[in-house]
Design a protein around this motif. Structure first.
Motif, PDB file in Angstrom:
ATOM      1  N   THR A 192       0.826  -1.207   0.000  1.00 54.21           N
ATOM      2  CA  THR A 192       0.000   0.000   0.000  1.00 54.21           C
ATOM      3  C   THR A 192       0.858   1.253   0.000  1.00 54.21           C
ATOM      4  O   THR A 192       0.494   2.278  -0.590  1.00 54.21           O
ATOM      5  CB  THR A 192      -0.931   0.005   1.231  1.00 54.21           C
ATOM      6  N   THR A 195       1.680   3.442  -3.039  1.00 51.75           N
ATOM      7  CA  THR A 195       0.793   4.488  -3.561  1.00 51.75           C
ATOM      8  C   THR A 195       1.390   5.877  -3.357  1.00 51.75           C
ATOM      9  O   THR A 195       0.974   6.829  -4.001  1.00 51.75           O
ATOM     10  CB  THR A 195      -0.590   4.421  -2.881  1.00 51.75           C
ATOM     11  N   GLN A 235     -11.053  12.421   1.338  1.00 46.32           N
ATOM     12  CA  GLN A 235     -11.196  11.072   0.785  1.00 46.32           C
ATOM     13  C   GLN A 235      -9.975  10.690  -0.040  1.00 46.32           C
ATOM     14  O   GLN A 235      -9.484   9.564   0.028  1.00 46.32           O
ATOM     15  CB  GLN A 235     -12.456  11.012  -0.087  1.00 46.32           C
ATOM     16  N   TYR A 236      -9.474  11.657  -0.805  1.00 46.60           N
ATOM     17  CA  TYR A 236      -8.294  11.431  -1.647  1.00 46.60           C
ATOM     18  C   TYR A 236      -7.082  11.067  -0.785  1.00 46.60           C
ATOM     19  O   TYR A 236      -6.376  10.087  -1.044  1.00 46.60           O
ATOM     20  CB  TYR A 236      -8.017  12.694  -2.463  1.00 46.60           C
ATOM     21  N   LYS A 238      -7.003   9.936   2.343  1.00 41.39           N
ATOM     22  CA  LYS A 238      -7.180   8.676   3.053  1.00 41.39           C
ATOM     23  C   LYS A 238      -7.064   7.485   2.108  1.00 41.39           C
ATOM     24  O   LYS A 238      -6.541   6.427   2.489  1.00 41.39           O
ATOM     25  CB  LYS A 238      -8.533   8.658   3.763  1.00 41.39           C
ATOM     26  N   MET A 239      -7.522   7.645   0.884  1.00 42.92           N
ATOM     27  CA  MET A 239      -7.442   6.558  -0.091  1.00 42.92           C
ATOM     28  C   MET A 239      -5.993   6.165  -0.346  1.00 42.92           C
ATOM     29  O   MET A 239      -5.665   4.985  -0.518  1.00 42.92           O
ATOM     30  CB  MET A 239      -8.098   6.997  -1.395  1.00 42.92           C
ATOM     31  N   ASN A 244      -7.012   9.856   7.608  1.00 39.79           N
ATOM     32  CA  ASN A 244      -7.524  11.138   7.119  1.00 39.79           C
ATOM     33  C   ASN A 244      -6.496  12.234   7.360  1.00 39.79           C
ATOM     34  O   ASN A 244      -5.644  12.124   8.259  1.00 39.79           O
ATOM     35  CB  ASN A 244      -8.893  11.456   7.742  1.00 39.79           C
TER      36      ASN A 244
END
Length: 307
Positions: A192, A195, A235-236, A238-239, A244
């Motif tokens: 992850t 990213t 949201q961006y 946290k994604m 957050n």
């Protein structure tokens, strides 16, 4: 594998401290906590961790990621149960620091540890971002030898000491990541982290937050930095990071506060303002909630650790 190499290459590693400690009396600290990552090599005696009291065998290591409160027991029968605050305030009652190179690893009930930072792009605490608990590292003599080398170098006033300590500490970080991959531990969380490299806007956000900890870091401001809508920026973020933005910002502010408490004589009020808290009382409440001890005791932590 290329993603993992990118993660490793991005890491900024900073040595904090290393010591060889001899247990004075058995005890259990129910919420052992530090901002830095800690790698503990057990030489002789008994160490256990977690609510299930997992045993660390002699010659093996316990890795406690920065920012994770962990139950740790030193010695047989557990002894008295204390808080992290108690340990910081009375460390010399529980441990004796050994400065004799010839005695490292020989004393009963002794261990060595190395404390360090590892940050992606000098912004994100890498191991903390994995959101994994403390874990055991067994059967890794190379990593154990690196811990001993760092401790030995830290005890000697030799030319090039800082350079070698830095190199060994970087090696420790790489070996921990290799151990995680080899044993297929937390691989999903490691993946992850790749990213971080797939959208340069995230790096812009990391850098902006780091450089403006004392300023306005509302979602409105962050949205303009990332060039996304204010409604979407949370949201961006946290994604791509798993947390957050406002939680991340508070952690960065508090970590900076710890650094200032340890390295300057600035007042707690001034430090709070410098990291973005206008209300000193609120800053102190949040600090204690996050670290389990008052800001003033964190200031004394370094002298307590360097017994």
């Amino acid at each position: 594998m290329e993603d993992y190499n990118k993660v490793i290459e991005s890491l900024g590693v900073r040595y904090i401290k290393a010591k060889n400690l001899v247990l004075q009396q058995p005890f259990t600290v129910r919420n052992s906590y530090d901002v830095g990552n800690n790698l503990i090599l057990l030489h002789k005696g008994r160490v256990a961790f977690g609510e299930d009291e997992q045993i660390v065998e002699e010659g093996d290591m316990l890795f406690i990621p920065g920012g994770r409160a962990t139950r740790v027991t030193y010695g047989e029968n557990g002894g008295k149960i204390i808080t992290n605050d108690d340990l910081i305030s009375n460390k010399d009652k529980f441990f004796h620091s050994n400065d004799d190179l010839d005695l490292i690893g020989d004393a009963e009930e002794s261990h060595s540890f190395v404390s360090f930072e590892a940050k992606v792009f000098d912004s994100v605490n890498f191991f903390a971002s994995l959101d994994v608990p403390a874990f055991l590292i067994s059967g890794n003599s190379k990593l154990a030898n690196l811990v001993i080398k760092v401790v030995e170098e830290s005890l000697q006033e030799l030319p090039g000491r800082e350079r070698l300590v830095s190199i060994y500490t970087e090696n420790i970080v790489v070996e921990i990541i290799r151990y995680i991959l080899k044993n297929k531990m937390f691989v999903e969380q490691l993946a992850t982290n790749s990213t971080y490299f797939k959208d340069p806007r995230l790096i812009d956000l990391f850098n902006y937050i780091k450089e403006n900890l004392g300023g306005d870091l509302s979602n409105k401001v962050l949205s303009s930095v990332a060039n996304v809508s204010e409604d979407y920026v949370g949201q961006y973020f946290k994604m791509l990071t798993g947390i957050n933005p406002q939680d991340y910002i508070e952690y960065q502010r508090m970590e900076r506060a710890v650094f200032l408490l340890r390295t300057t004589k600035k007042s707690i009020r001034d430090i709070g303002k410098e990291v973005g808290y206008k209300d000193t009382a609120y800053f102190c409440r949040r600090f204690k909630m996050m670290f389990g001890i008052p800001a003033g005791k964190m200031r004394r932590r370094e002298s307590a650790m360097n017994i």
